[in-house]
Enzyme design. Structure first.
Site, PDB file in Angstrom:
ATOM      1  N   GLU A  92       0.827  -1.206   0.000  1.00 48.26           N
ATOM      2  CA  GLU A  92       0.000   0.000   0.000  1.00 48.26           C
ATOM      3  C   GLU A  92       0.863   1.257   0.000  1.00 48.26           C
ATOM      4  O   GLU A  92       1.992   1.247   0.475  1.00 48.26           O
ATOM      5  CB  GLU A  92      -0.884   0.038   1.248  1.00 48.26           C
ATOM      6  CG  GLU A  92      -1.907  -1.071   1.339  1.00 48.26           C
ATOM      7  CD  GLU A  92      -2.724  -0.971   2.614  1.00 48.26           C
ATOM      8  OE1 GLU A  92      -2.487  -0.028   3.403  1.00 48.26           O
ATOM      9  OE2 GLU A  92      -3.595  -1.827   2.824  1.00 48.26           O
ATOM     10  N   CYS A 112       4.837  -6.904   7.751  1.00 49.35           N
ATOM     11  CA  CYS A 112       5.732  -6.285   8.731  1.00 49.35           C
ATOM     12  C   CYS A 112       6.077  -7.276   9.835  1.00 49.35           C
ATOM     13  O   CYS A 112       5.182  -7.913  10.392  1.00 49.35           O
ATOM     14  CB  CYS A 112       5.079  -5.041   9.328  1.00 49.35           C
ATOM     15  SG  CYS A 112       6.159  -4.155  10.486  1.00 49.35           S
ATOM     16  N   CYS A 116       2.939  -5.123  15.570  1.00 50.88           N
ATOM     17  CA  CYS A 116       2.280  -4.279  16.568  1.00 50.88           C
ATOM     18  C   CYS A 116       0.800  -4.651  16.636  1.00 50.88           C
ATOM     19  O   CYS A 116       0.143  -4.825  15.606  1.00 50.88           O
ATOM     20  CB  CYS A 116       2.449  -2.809  16.217  1.00 50.88           C
ATOM     21  SG  CYS A 116       4.175  -2.261  16.248  1.00 50.88           S
ATOM     22  N   CYS A 119      -2.000  -2.730  14.634  1.00 51.13           N
ATOM     23  CA  CYS A 119      -1.747  -2.450  13.217  1.00 51.13           C
ATOM     24  C   CYS A 119      -2.223  -3.584  12.327  1.00 51.13           C
ATOM     25  O   CYS A 119      -1.837  -4.744  12.520  1.00 51.13           O
ATOM     26  CB  CYS A 119      -0.249  -2.211  13.012  1.00 51.13           C
ATOM     27  SG  CYS A 119       0.214  -1.927  11.294  1.00 51.13           S
ATOM     28  N   SER A 214       7.993   5.297  16.855  1.00 56.09           N
ATOM     29  CA  SER A 214       6.671   4.833  17.292  1.00 56.09           C
ATOM     30  C   SER A 214       6.793   4.285  18.709  1.00 56.09           C
ATOM     31  O   SER A 214       7.087   3.108  18.904  1.00 56.09           O
ATOM     32  CB  SER A 214       6.149   3.753  16.337  1.00 56.09           C
ATOM     33  OG  SER A 214       6.000   4.277  15.033  1.00 56.09           O
ATOM     34  N   CYS A 336      -2.904   2.207   7.782  1.00 52.78           N
ATOM     35  CA  CYS A 336      -1.932   1.276   7.211  1.00 52.78           C
ATOM     36  C   CYS A 336      -2.398  -0.176   7.289  1.00 52.78           C
ATOM     37  O   CYS A 336      -2.740  -0.679   8.350  1.00 52.78           O
ATOM     38  CB  CYS A 336      -0.605   1.430   7.947  1.00 52.78           C
ATOM     39  SG  CYS A 336       0.715   0.452   7.227  1.00 52.78           S
TER      40      CYS A 336
END
Length: 348
Positions: A92, A112, A116, A119, A214, A336
């Protein structure tokens, strides 16, 4: 075997061209066609001879990601892109429109590894790193599809940039190159969950690029719950590396803080955050969480408006500069990983 020309830096391409008898200025011409005119077909590069175009076509190709989906906000023109890569993986990118600039938010990995909890990208798992060309191609593809000139870039899309360090640094230098997009280093930001040794390395390699960390919690207990990588890199280690980064670059560090209702939005959390950042001259982005499905006890719900304001007031009291991030693209899947996750789910 032909190679994607976008994976080469300017200097690498000069070397590649010299091997096939093409002068350095031919690199300037090709980069001008790609980065400024958004032309991805060698045959249409009319200031090159037919012989040179054939030579290039025999050795290189130009691959930009295929557009699978594009959502445009009716509220603020925020545009979300879902791209298909050569190997059919998807990533994206997002365009954010401001009165005085257009900012691109780009991905550095397919999925990823940080995982997290809040997310959508992390919940989809990690597949692989992107090449520098795949990172850069998001910029030129977005410009072509939306007919805009991107002036600011944030590495805040899918992936942890500092875990794809070599390709991220290479892509920044390519986008900054005067023969390419020529985007100032100071208009580029890299966001990380916090990899201490890479933060210090970044300060040395790209001292003008802005850094965003973050953080999302003021202590290890809470951060362990929502940022699994905190078990490897503690809050204290991250803050220390941020201070070293500041010492080397003289840049201010931005800290991202996701606000989750009745988890990390209490006055005590704000007080601890202020103490943690005391004397750093840091900037804090307060981000009310985007609701995502959760299988655990923690529910990712937005804090009450008064709780957000209360948190901000505590930081204000301690002279920690901050702002509540104004949401963009609220009528589309702009957070995201949301668009990709929906695409993957629908394919099953």
């Amino acid at each position: 075997m032909r190679k994607n020309i976008l994976d080469f830096s300017y200097e690498e391409l000069v070397d590649e061209f010299s091997k096939i008898g093409l002068e350095k200025f031919r690199v300037d011409q090709v980069w001008d066609w790609i980065y400024k005119k958004h032309e991805f077909d060698f045959d249409k590069m009319t200031n090159l001879s037919k012989e040179h175009r054939n030579t290039l076509s025999e050795r290189f190709y130009i691959y930009v990601p295929e557009l699978l989906d594009m959502q445009i906000s009716q509220i603020d023109k925020t545009t979300k892109f879902l791209w298909k890569l050569e190997d059919d993986n998807t990533i994206e990118s997002v365009l954010l429109f401001h009165p005085d600039r257009v900012t691109a938010c780009i991905s550095t990995q397919v999925g990823c590894p940080a995982k997290c909890a809040f997310c959508a990208t992390g919940q989809s798992g990690f597949v692989r790193n992107l090449s520098a060309g795949e990172i850069v191609s998001q910029i030129i593809a977005m410009e072509k599809h939306r007919k805009v000139n991107i002036g600011n870039i944030v590495y805040m899309g899918m992936g942890e940039p500092l875990l794809n360090y070599k390709e991220v640094v290479k892509s920044v230098k390519m986008l900054n190159h005067k023969k390419g997009k020529n985007i100032s280093m100071r208009r580029i930001s890299i966001s990380t969950v916090g990899i201490p040794e890479k933060i210090v390395e970044l300060a040395q390699d790209l001292p003008e690029v802005k850094l965003a960390i973050s953080l999302h919690a003021p202590n290890n207990y809470k951060r362990d719950i929502i940022v699994p990588m905190n078990k490897k890199y503690s809050v204290e280690e991250i803050i220390q590396s941020a201070k070293e980064y500041q010492k080397i670059t003289k840049n201010r560090v931005t800290f991202e803080y996701i606000l989750i209702r009745e988890f990390n939005d209490f006055v005590d959390d704000a007080e601890k955050l202020a103490e943690l950042l005391k004397g750093m001259g840091a900037y804090v982005n307060l981000i009310p969480v985007n609701p995502v499905p959760s299988s655990g006890e923690l529910k990712f719900e937005r804090p009450h408006h008064w709780a957000i304001e209360r948190f901000k007031e505590v930081l204000d009291k301690h002279n920690i500069e901050n702002e509540i991030r104004r949401e963009k693209g609220t009528d589309i899947d702009a957070a995201c990983g949301q668009l990709r996750r929906r695409y993957i789910t629908n394919k099953k």
